[in-house]
Design a protein around this motif. Sequence first.
Motif, PDB file in Angstrom:
ATOM      1  N   GLU A  45      -0.445   4.045   2.949  1.00  0.00           N
ATOM      2  CA  GLU A  45       0.084   2.690   2.993  1.00  0.00           C
ATOM      3  C   GLU A  45       0.134   2.060   4.378  1.00  0.00           C
ATOM      4  OE1 GLU A  45       4.091   2.816   1.487  1.00  0.00           O
ATOM      5  OE2 GLU A  45       4.896   3.465   3.406  1.00  0.00           O
ATOM      6  N   LYS A 104      -1.378  -1.363   4.034  1.00  0.00           N
ATOM      7  CA  LYS A 104      -0.469  -2.447   3.669  1.00  0.00           C
ATOM      8  C   LYS A 104       0.401  -2.869   4.846  1.00  0.00           C
ATOM      9  CE  LYS A 104       0.072  -0.685  -1.015  1.00  0.00           C
ATOM     10  NZ  LYS A 104       1.020  -0.060  -1.934  1.00  0.00           N
ATOM     11  N   ARG A 145      -0.980  -7.697   4.698  1.00  0.00           N
ATOM     12  CA  ARG A 145      -1.589  -8.534   3.647  1.00  0.00           C
ATOM     13  C   ARG A 145      -0.715  -9.717   3.338  1.00  0.00           C
ATOM     14  NH1 ARG A 145      -3.097  -3.613  -0.344  1.00  0.00           N
ATOM     15  NH2 ARG A 145      -4.163  -2.412   1.206  1.00  0.00           N
TER      16      ARG A 145
END
Length: 182
Positions: free
Chosen positions: A85, A121, A182
């Motif tokens: 992540e 992310k 993002r």
Amino acid sequence: MKYRIVPVDHSNISKARALVDTVFPHQSPAERISLRLYTLKSGWTYRFLSWVFGADLLAFWIAVDESGEALGISGLYRLRKDGHEAVWLGWYAVHPSARGKGVGGALLRHAIQAARYTGGKYLRLYTSDSELIEGSGDAQGVYEKYGLKVKSVKAVYGGLLINRDGVKVLKANKIIREMPLR
């Protein structure tokens, strides 16, 4: 001040290491070895130590002036524990003589842009507000400016400063900062 951002490679790694050693003179052995391993990335030594430490160094850049002197450094790495992540900002540092001249902001923007292409992310940063690191308070303001918000803080013992005035216990906070990519 004119400068350009270039990848760290065999031709400039010694300047990158000297910069890191100047800005972070109190590095741990594991921290000290990580940048030195970067140029060995294609070899078995790097792969083995990457597995042992659970980290993969993705890319590093230095800002150099017209004479080729290193003004700042930054890079990205992944940790095994959260690599699914996040990517981490590593060795973000600006030489004291280049601070306040836009070098740090340019390096941070470059790293954030590169981080967006990794598929992560989050961009995370492990930092400190240690009294042993000159300019660490200024760095915290730069991180905030670019959206790296405090995720966690842990108070730690920072060391002892011994001089003519006596002994002073230095305090520090180990800080994890994070921003969404993002």
